[in-house]
Each structure stands twice: as structure tokens, then as C-alpha cells.
Design an enzyme around this catalytic site. Structure first.
Site, PDB file in Angstrom:
ATOM      1  N   THR A  79      -1.540  -5.931   5.944  1.00 50.95           N
ATOM      2  CA  THR A  79      -0.390  -6.969   6.185  1.00 50.95           C
ATOM      3  C   THR A  79      -0.349  -7.857   4.985  1.00 50.95           C
ATOM      4  O   THR A  79      -1.208  -8.420   4.469  1.00 50.95           O
ATOM      5  CB  THR A  79      -0.767  -7.727   7.469  1.00 50.95           C
ATOM      6  OG1 THR A  79      -2.151  -8.337   7.381  1.00 50.95           O
ATOM      7  CG2 THR A  79      -0.816  -6.994   8.733  1.00 50.95           C
ATOM      8  N   SER A 107      -3.743  -5.235   1.818  1.00 47.60           N
ATOM      9  CA  SER A 107      -2.529  -4.788   1.207  1.00 47.60           C
ATOM     10  C   SER A 107      -2.328  -5.011  -0.135  1.00 47.60           C
ATOM     11  O   SER A 107      -2.678  -6.132  -0.681  1.00 47.60           O
ATOM     12  CB  SER A 107      -1.413  -5.800   2.021  1.00 47.60           C
ATOM     13  OG  SER A 107       0.041  -5.668   1.469  1.00 47.60           O
ATOM     14  N   TYR A 130       1.189   0.123  -2.388  1.00 48.58           N
ATOM     15  CA  TYR A 130       3.006   0.286  -2.674  1.00 48.58           C
ATOM     16  C   TYR A 130       2.828   0.821  -3.964  1.00 48.58           C
ATOM     17  O   TYR A 130       2.474   0.476  -4.937  1.00 48.58           O
ATOM     18  CB  TYR A 130       3.557  -1.022  -2.503  1.00 48.58           C
ATOM     19  CG  TYR A 130       3.551  -1.555  -1.154  1.00 48.58           C
ATOM     20  CD1 TYR A 130       4.214  -0.785  -0.247  1.00 48.58           C
ATOM     21  CD2 TYR A 130       3.268  -2.943  -0.883  1.00 48.58           C
ATOM     22  CE1 TYR A 130       4.444  -1.352   1.033  1.00 48.58           C
ATOM     23  CE2 TYR A 130       3.504  -3.331   0.574  1.00 48.58           C
ATOM     24  CZ  TYR A 130       3.795  -2.471   1.557  1.00 48.58           C
ATOM     25  OH  TYR A 130       4.105  -3.150   2.700  1.00 48.58           O
ATOM     26  N   THR A 156       1.798   3.586   1.725  1.00 50.81           N
ATOM     27  CA  THR A 156       2.822   3.188   2.398  1.00 50.81           C
ATOM     28  C   THR A 156       4.154   4.027   1.869  1.00 50.81           C
ATOM     29  O   THR A 156       4.527   3.676   0.880  1.00 50.81           O
ATOM     30  CB  THR A 156       3.031   1.780   2.502  1.00 50.81           C
ATOM     31  OG1 THR A 156       1.939   1.294   3.182  1.00 50.81           O
ATOM     32  CG2 THR A 156       4.216   1.489   3.366  1.00 50.81           C
ATOM     33  N   LYS A 252       0.911   6.277   5.491  1.00 47.15           N
ATOM     34  CA  LYS A 252       1.206   5.442   6.428  1.00 47.15           C
ATOM     35  C   LYS A 252       2.987   5.402   6.593  1.00 47.15           C
ATOM     36  O   LYS A 252       3.616   5.346   5.299  1.00 47.15           O
ATOM     37  CB  LYS A 252       1.041   4.063   6.314  1.00 47.15           C
ATOM     38  CG  LYS A 252       1.116   2.927   7.319  1.00 47.15           C
ATOM     39  CD  LYS A 252       0.447   1.658   7.056  1.00 47.15           C
ATOM     40  CE  LYS A 252       0.875   0.634   8.015  1.00 47.15           C
ATOM     41  NZ  LYS A 252       2.603   0.026   7.853  1.00 47.15           N
ATOM     42  N   HIS A 276       6.654   0.633  10.408  1.00 47.20           N
ATOM     43  CA  HIS A 276       6.139  -0.514   9.732  1.00 47.20           C
ATOM     44  C   HIS A 276       6.526  -1.790  10.767  1.00 47.20           C
ATOM     45  O   HIS A 276       6.874  -2.751  10.185  1.00 47.20           O
ATOM     46  CB  HIS A 276       7.458  -0.605   8.680  1.00 47.20           C
ATOM     47  CG  HIS A 276       6.583  -1.448   7.584  1.00 47.20           C
ATOM     48  ND1 HIS A 276       5.940  -0.782   6.535  1.00 47.20           N
ATOM     49  CD2 HIS A 276       6.372  -2.935   7.215  1.00 47.20           C
ATOM     50  CE1 HIS A 276       5.776  -1.396   5.500  1.00 47.20           C
ATOM     51  NE2 HIS A 276       5.904  -2.779   5.858  1.00 47.20           N
ATOM     52  N   ASP A 307       0.079   3.331  14.369  1.00 48.42           N
ATOM     53  CA  ASP A 307       0.139   1.819  14.212  1.00 48.42           C
ATOM     54  C   ASP A 307       1.520   1.371  14.802  1.00 48.42           C
ATOM     55  O   ASP A 307       2.532   2.120  14.782  1.00 48.42           O
ATOM     56  CB  ASP A 307       0.380   1.447  12.679  1.00 48.42           C
ATOM     57  CG  ASP A 307       1.141   0.154  12.329  1.00 48.42           C
ATOM     58  OD1 ASP A 307      -0.039  -0.724  12.451  1.00 48.42           O
ATOM     59  OD2 ASP A 307       1.981   0.227  11.902  1.00 48.42           O
TER      60      ASP A 307
END
Length: 380
Positions: A79, A107, A130, A156, A252, A276, A307
Site C-alpha cells: 500500500t 510498496s 512498479y 503490479t 498482481k 487494485h 486481494d
């Protein structure tokens, strides 16, 4: 309020303690928030089978996620801005997760850096990546995660372009917060949050400032992030990331059967069925509604996790019954963190554990690894 008994209790406490702009960041979805709401409400449509006069002793929730032992099939989701829910938030949450025997996922957009979290933990945590346009920076992130001995990389896949979240725009969200009259008022009405934040030096994106090219302060960070998320990210990039990482890889953001099939061909170790948290494509189906078809399509090839929308131990159990090998919580642990710091994260995990254990017993099962769709009404 007396000792919180539910995740909803922790949410109420967090809303009282955390400045509005940061509470709203954790608690909001994109556009109309219909997908965010469906993530929660679709769990309630799944009914459990009550079983009686069966042996309910010696129960265990212990299992594995990507081959790693966990005390229950729950991980803390990555997060962003966690350290704005509570000072040093990622470090506190990682310690609580370690003590509870569940994975913590840091994250890329965290306030505390990879090195910060590594300094307060003794067991490997997971790192969420990312992919930016600056591939040297991406490679540097991967190498820093390796140096910190992270035991899994979570890529992600659903944030190439940022979904529009109205609450964040209206609040003028930033880290650290701006000093307009509105923001000063929000902080002034949350004195305990302010006192904690004054005692930490960690108030901006620790994985980026001082590591990305030409990003040394908040003003340069703002322009950098606006142009760095890579809209050209494709399945071909996964092979490069997997090669550079060389360890367990989780993808993810899968919420479609065809994407799940493509992900299964990459050689990744697991996929996370996720939209998300309803923060990207509003109007997309809930995560739990897509779990079963995705498990049916690729569950024999790759480990499938879930998730989104989990607010109780019962929700975790329902996901496991529908084929998930693990689940992730974002908002539940953020509510706990915002409400009570590390103690709140520990409490959130304890609430989920107790609810899952009792529900499993009342459904006639003693071992989480034996839970399947037979505990669901109409599935036997």
C-alpha cells in the site's frame, strides 16, 4: 471505544486519528467507487454451510504461500503512503506481520524505504515493484530488494495509467502534506498523529528520493512520478524482470481469465486476482467474483491468490474455499495502523485469525489445507 472487536471498529478509530486526506486515500476507490463497494458486498453473497457433531479439536491455519510457510493464508498487501497513516508505518506494520508469522509486502511508493524496513525486521519481507520508464531506476530497485534479502517480488500490472480518485483530487493529497489552511486544519484536529509525525524524519517517498535521477526533494519528485509510470509495460517486460530478479515472482492485478492465462505462461510463481482495491477501473467486477473462473482456468499451472474486499476472517475462508492459496489485506491493516500503530496491525491480524479459526470449525474443518468449496452452500 473499548477494545476493537472487528475491522470496522478499527476503521472508526482510524478515521478519528488520521488526517482526512490520508484516511480518504486509504479508504477511497476510483470514480463512483462501485468496484470498491462490490469488492466487499460480493463476499456477503457467498453463504457458508454449518456442520455439527464433528471433531473440532487441534485446528490449524498454517499453510504456505509460494512455498513459504505462513501462520495463516494472509499477507499484508503493498500500500502506498502507509507511513502517512502513522509515523514509520511500513516499519511498524512489517514488524507486526513478522511477529504474526505472515508476509509483509512493501510498496515502491512507500514512505519508509526498503532499507528502513530491513533494519527493523529479522525475516525476509516481500517487495512490490512498479515499472517506471527509467529502467536503470527499476533495476536499482530490484537490486536493493535483493540486498535487503526480500524473498519475493510482487510485480503490479494494473497501474500503467493512474485511475482517477475524486477524494484525493478534492483533498489535494501530497506527501508530505501541503500547508494550505485546509491541510493545516486537517492536521491540527489530529494532534496525536502530528506528534508522532514530528518525531520521525520519514515523510516522503523513501524508495525514490535520493535514488531516482534528479530527484532530491518533493518538487522534483512530483514531476518525476507524473512522467515515470510506463504505459508501454507489456508481457514481454515480465521476462526481463524475472531474469533480473531471479527469485520468486508474483504478478498482481489480474482480473480477467485471458490475462490469467497469459500470466501463467510467464513462469511467475503466483498471480494475485485483484482490481487494485477498486482504485483503477471503476465498473470492473469484484475480485472475489473473478476468483473461481480464474482458478478453473489456470489453478493447475500457477498458484492463485486474492486481494480486495477482505474485511473479516470469514472472507478469507471464502476465498480459500473458492481456490485461493493465499489472500492479501490492505485497508484492514491500514485501519489498524492508523488507529493504534503497530498494536493496531497486530490486533487486525488477530481479529482475522480468530474469525477464520472459529468459522472453519463451525463449517466442520480442522485444517485450512482441507478447506474447499464443500464448506459453501450450494457447492457440495
Amino acid at each position: 471505544m473499548a477494545t476493537p472487536l472487528t475491522i470496522a471498529d478499527l476503521k472508526t478509530l482510524a478515521q478519528r486519528r488520521v488526517p482526512k486526506m490520508f484516511f480518504d486515500y486509504a479508504d477511497s476507490g476510483a470514480w463512483t467507487e462501485s468496484t470498491y463497494q462490490a469488492n466487499e458486498s460480493d463476499f456477503a453473497k457467498i453463504k457458508l454451510r454449518q456442520r455439527v457433531l464433528v471433531d473440532m479439536t487441534n485446528r490449524t491455519l498454517e499453510t504456505t504461500m509460494i512455498g513459504q510457510k505462513v501462520s495463516m493464508p494472509v499477507a499484508l498487501a503493498p500500500t502506498g503512503l502507509t507511513g502517512m497513516q502513522h509515523a514509520d508505518g511500513e516499519m511498524l506494520a512489517a514488524r507486526a506481520a513478522e511477529e504474526a508469522g505472515v508476509p509483509f509486502t512493501l510498496s515502491t511508493m512507500s514512505i519508509c524505504s526498503i532499507e528502513d524496513v530491513a533494519s527493523v525486521t529479522t525475516r525476509p519481507f516481500w517487495f512490490q515493484l512498479y515499472v517506471m520508464r527509467d529502467k536503470d531506476f527499476v533495476l536499482n530497485l530490484i537490486n536493493r530488494a535483493k540486498a535487503a534479502k526480500c524473498s519475493a517480488l510482487v510485480l503490479t500490472a494494473d497501474l500503467q495509467i493512474l485511475g482517477q480518485r475524486h477524494k484525493d483530487l478534492r483533498n489535494g493529497l501530497s506527501a508530505p502534506p501541503k500547508f494550505t489552511p485546509k491541510h493545516i486544519w486537517q492536521m491540527a484536529t489530529r494532534p496525536f498523529w502530528c506528534l508522532d509525525m514530528l518525531q520521525t524524519k520519514r515523510r516522503t517517498f523513501g524508495n525514490i528520493v535520493g535514488h531516482a535521477k534528479n530527484v532530491s526533494d518533493l518538487s522534483s519528485l512530483s514531476s518525476w512520478t507524473a512522467e515515470q509510470f510506463d504505459p508501454q509495460l507489456s508481457w514481454a517486460d515480465v521476462a526481463w524482470i524475472k531474469e533480473q530478479w531471479g527469485g520468486p515472482l508474483i504478478i498482481k492485478g489480474i482480473c480477467d481469465v485471458e490475462d490469467a492465462k497469459a500470466a501463467a505462461e510467464t513462469g511467475a510463481d503466483a498471480i494475485i486476482v485483484s482490481n487494485h482495491g477498486g482504485r483503477q477501473l471503476d465498473g470492473a467486477p469484484s475480485s472475489i467474483s473473478m476468483l473461481e473462473p480464474i482458478v478453473d482456468a489456470v489453478g493447475h499451472k500457477i498458484e492463485v491468490h486474492l486481494d480486495g474486499g477482505i474485511r473479516s476472517g470469514q472472507d478469507v475462508l471464502k476465498a480459500i474455499a473458492l481456490g485461493a492459496k493465499g489472500t492479501y489485506i490492505g485497508r484492514p491493516f491500514l485501519y489498524g495502523l492508523g488507529a493504534m500503530g503497530k498494536e493496531g496491525v497486530t490486533l487486525a491480524l488477530g481479529i482475522l485469525r480468530k474469525e477464520m479459526d472459529i468459522t472453519m470449525a463451525l463449517c466442520g474443518k480442522r485444517d485450512i489445507n482441507e478447506v474447499n468449496s464443500s464448506i459453501l452452500l450450494g457447492r457440495q
